[in-house]
Design a protein around this motif. Structure first.
Motif, PDB file in Angstrom:
ATOM      1  N   PRO A   1      14.254   0.544   4.484  1.00 44.54           N
ATOM      2  CA  PRO A   1      13.572  -0.720   4.159  1.00 44.54           C
ATOM      3  C   PRO A   1      14.448  -1.842   4.402  1.00 44.54           C
ATOM      4  O   PRO A   1      13.787  -3.067   4.473  1.00 44.54           O
ATOM      5  CB  PRO A   1      13.468  -0.594   2.488  1.00 44.54           C
ATOM      6  CG  PRO A   1      13.218   1.046   2.385  1.00 44.54           C
ATOM      7  CD  PRO A   1      14.219   1.504   3.538  1.00 44.54           C
TER       8      PRO A   1
ATOM      9  N   ARG B   1      13.976  -3.129   7.863  1.00 42.10           N
ATOM     10  CA  ARG B   1      12.727  -3.564   7.873  1.00 42.10           C
ATOM     11  C   ARG B   1      12.539  -4.850   7.199  1.00 42.10           C
ATOM     12  O   ARG B   1      12.084  -5.947   8.055  1.00 42.10           O
ATOM     13  CB  ARG B   1      11.535  -2.789   7.029  1.00 42.10           C
ATOM     14  CG  ARG B   1      11.265  -1.611   7.746  1.00 42.10           C
ATOM     15  CD  ARG B   1      10.189  -1.694   8.735  1.00 42.10           C
ATOM     16  NE  ARG B   1       9.567  -0.730   9.325  1.00 42.10           N
ATOM     17  CZ  ARG B   1       9.142  -0.398  10.629  1.00 42.10           C
ATOM     18  NH1 ARG B   1       9.154  -1.362  11.441  1.00 42.10           N
ATOM     19  NH2 ARG B   1       8.458   0.577  10.766  1.00 42.10           N
TER      20      ARG B   1
ATOM     21  N   GLU C   1      11.830  -8.687   9.581  1.00 44.67           N
ATOM     22  CA  GLU C   1      10.818  -9.265   9.089  1.00 44.67           C
ATOM     23  C   GLU C   1      11.425 -10.821   9.208  1.00 44.67           C
ATOM     24  O   GLU C   1      10.554 -11.679   9.564  1.00 44.67           O
ATOM     25  CB  GLU C   1      10.266  -9.093   7.992  1.00 44.67           C
ATOM     26  CG  GLU C   1       9.019  -9.721   7.461  1.00 44.67           C
ATOM     27  CD  GLU C   1       8.302  -9.193   6.167  1.00 44.67           C
ATOM     28  OE1 GLU C   1       7.317 -10.051   5.797  1.00 44.67           O
ATOM     29  OE2 GLU C   1       8.570  -8.006   5.694  1.00 44.67           O
TER      30      GLU C   1
ATOM     31  N   GLU D   1      -2.517  -4.380   7.085  1.00 40.46           N
ATOM     32  CA  GLU D   1      -1.519  -3.301   6.498  1.00 40.46           C
ATOM     33  C   GLU D   1      -2.191  -3.403   5.037  1.00 40.46           C
ATOM     34  O   GLU D   1      -2.418  -4.497   4.573  1.00 40.46           O
ATOM     35  CB  GLU D   1      -0.097  -3.570   6.685  1.00 40.46           C
ATOM     36  CG  GLU D   1       0.893  -2.662   5.571  1.00 40.46           C
ATOM     37  CD  GLU D   1       0.978  -1.436   6.007  1.00 40.46           C
ATOM     38  OE1 GLU D   1       1.791  -0.891   5.125  1.00 40.46           O
ATOM     39  OE2 GLU D   1       0.490  -1.056   7.115  1.00 40.46           O
TER      40      GLU D   1
ATOM     41  N   PRO E   1       1.095  -8.752   7.252  1.00 42.90           N
ATOM     42  CA  PRO E   1       2.057  -7.980   7.993  1.00 42.90           C
ATOM     43  C   PRO E   1       2.285  -8.649   9.377  1.00 42.90           C
ATOM     44  O   PRO E   1       1.377  -9.169  10.082  1.00 42.90           O
ATOM     45  CB  PRO E   1       1.282  -6.422   8.256  1.00 42.90           C
ATOM     46  CG  PRO E   1      -0.105  -6.923   8.456  1.00 42.90           C
ATOM     47  CD  PRO E   1      -0.335  -7.839   7.541  1.00 42.90           C
TER      48      PRO E   1
ATOM     49  N   CYS F   1       5.593  -4.666   9.929  1.00 50.16           N
ATOM     50  CA  CYS F   1       5.790  -3.338   9.279  1.00 50.16           C
ATOM     51  C   CYS F   1       4.732  -2.455   9.544  1.00 50.16           C
ATOM     52  O   CYS F   1       4.751  -1.125   9.133  1.00 50.16           O
ATOM     53  CB  CYS F   1       5.971  -3.694   7.714  1.00 50.16           C
ATOM     54  SG  CYS F   1       4.464  -4.540   7.197  1.00 50.16           S
ATOM     55  N   SER F   2       3.871  -2.902  10.342  1.00 45.76           N
ATOM     56  CA  SER F   2       2.538  -2.080  10.460  1.00 45.76           C
ATOM     57  C   SER F   2       2.328  -1.586  11.912  1.00 45.76           C
ATOM     58  O   SER F   2       2.999  -2.294  12.866  1.00 45.76           O
ATOM     59  CB  SER F   2       1.393  -2.630  10.123  1.00 45.76           C
ATOM     60  OG  SER F   2       0.065  -1.703  10.391  1.00 45.76           O
TER      61      SER F   2
END
Length: 430
Positions: free
Chosen positions: A88, A91, A95, A216, A221, A224-225
């Motif tokens: 995470p 991620r 982002e 998502e 998103p 993340c998808s």
């Protein structure tokens, strides 16, 4: 027979080179073309035979503004092949990196490329004298995007710290908090930008095609998808299956590959407006209020509203990035480490998917057992948008001609529409 030919050679204030060609005969629009005249970029050929370690650094050179998105998209494709699951924390950093390019792109597009259309200027430079606060705010917002990309990616364009499985470097808690405070300091300017662009008069038209965006559950998103959706057709698919749903094709008048929905044959739009139509309910509170105040709520089908949608995304990005930075500054608040996780190189195919500032971006990679590229295909947002742009140019031209608009007015409004799409014509060729 009366015949009017409207030509715009090397349309101004867009990235890359393209011409507009419209022919009107006896009051009827006969021909509408967006001629992309860029030479082939050959990035897919450049990476063929290269190691997985090199691919993201090469593909990032496709675009200076969207380089972060190309890096992250390539990394996602490679990780799907290798079976890598990132933490995470990685991620969250990715982002931030993608949103840094949003701040760079949206500030440049809105204030440097699009705004002169609505204030009667040929460039942004007169704004430095007529509205210095607006000019300085725009430059400051772009600089903040540069700073965010540098902090997370190692430099403002062509990031170097993002690698397969994680990051090679991460800044400290104090730097995260300082970035968050800077995000907050631009919140009022971004909200005012939404009001500014919502107040500019634009033709009322509806886009001719579908819309494509990442989706998502319970989130807005951008990275993340792996799931995309054609909003009108209701077709939802995994990025690995993009070829089954998105069809590319060539036309004689353009060097760009055009795109359409394979099942319906419809052109489609991807970008900020598509994202907001797909995920409006997942915007942050401040962005949702700004969008509602501007009259931007789904379903919004006017492509000119892409400018407003980008301004709303600036509000959302600042709030979201400030929150992520503060979470990363707190020990244990974001699970895991950003250090690259372990993995084994193996053969296979994978498609990476992100929402670049201009829309959906797909990287389709096939690697051999040594991790060298056997095949690569890159589908950029502008390449996907060109067919729909042409269709919308026809809709607009037909409406203006029916209203009796003069040739100069038709030319100007078509140029505005092209710029509202925020195209990168250099990125639309393979």
């Amino acid at each position: 027979m009366t015949k009017t030919a409207i030509h715009v050679d090397h349309i101004a204030r867009v990235e890359g080179q393209g011409n507009v060609h419209v022919v009107i005969e006896d009051g009827a629009v006969k021909t509408v073309e967006m001629n992309v005249v860029e030479p082939a970029r050959l990035f897919e050929s450049m990476v063929r035979g290269r190691s997985w370690r090199e691919v993201s650094y090469i593909s990032s050179r496709i675009c200076g503004i969207c380089s972060a998105s190309h890096v992250v998209t390539d990394l996602k494709a490679i990780e799907r092949i290798f079976g890598v699951q990132v933490t995470p924390r990685t991620r969250a950093l990715r982002e931030l990196l993608v949103y840094g390019s949003y701040l760079q792109n949206h500030a440049t597009h809105l204030f440097v490329l699009a705004a002169p259309d609505f204030v009667g200027q040929k460039s942004v430079f007169p704004l430095a004298e007529s509205d210095p606060a607006l000019f300085e705010g725009a430059l400051g917002l772009k600089a903040l995007g540069n700073e965010l990309c540098t902090a997370v990616g190692g430099r403002s364009i062509h990031p170097i710290t993002a690698v397969v499985g994680g990051f090679t470097h991460e800044i400290g808690a104090g730097e995260y908090r300082a970035l968050a405070d800077k995000m907050d300091s631009f919140a009022a300017f971004a909200a005012a930008a939404v009001d500014l662009f919502a107040g500019f008069p634009v033709p009322r038209i509806a886009t001719a095609g579908d819309m494509l965006a990442m989706v998502e559950p319970d989130y807005y998103p951008v990275e993340c998808s792996d799931t995309a959706r054609f909003l009108d057709a209701g077709i939802e698919f995994d990025a690995n299956d993009v070829g089954a749903h998105l069809e590319e094709y060539a036309v004689p008048h353009s060097a760009a590959l055009l795109a359409r929905v394979r099942e319906t044959g419809s052109p489609f739009f991807t970008g900020a407006l598509a994202r907001i139509n797909a995920s409006w309910q997942h915007l942050g509170q401040n962005a949702k209020v700004a969008a509602a105040k501007a009259g931007l709520r789904p379903p919004e089908r006017n492509p000119f509203m892409n400018n407003v949608a980008q301004a709303v995304e600036l509000v959302d990005a600042l709030d979201r990035c400030a929150g992520i930075c503060r979470a990363l500054a707190e020990p244990g608040a974001v699970e895991g480490s950003s250090e690259p996780v372990g993995f084994e190189v193996r053969a296979g195919r994978g498609v990476g998917f992100t929402e670049a500032p201009r829309g959906a971006l797909f990287h389709d990679l096939e690697l051999d057992g040594e991790g060298r590229v056997v095949h690569a295909s890159i589908m950029t947002p502008t390449a996907q948008n060109v067919a729909n742009l042409e269709a919308d140019m026809r809709v607009l031209a037909e409406q203006l001609v029916a209203e009796g608009a003069e040739e100069d007015a038709v030319r100007l409004e078509i140029e505005k529409l092209v710029r509202a799409y925020d195209p990168c014509l250099s990125c639309s060729v393979h």
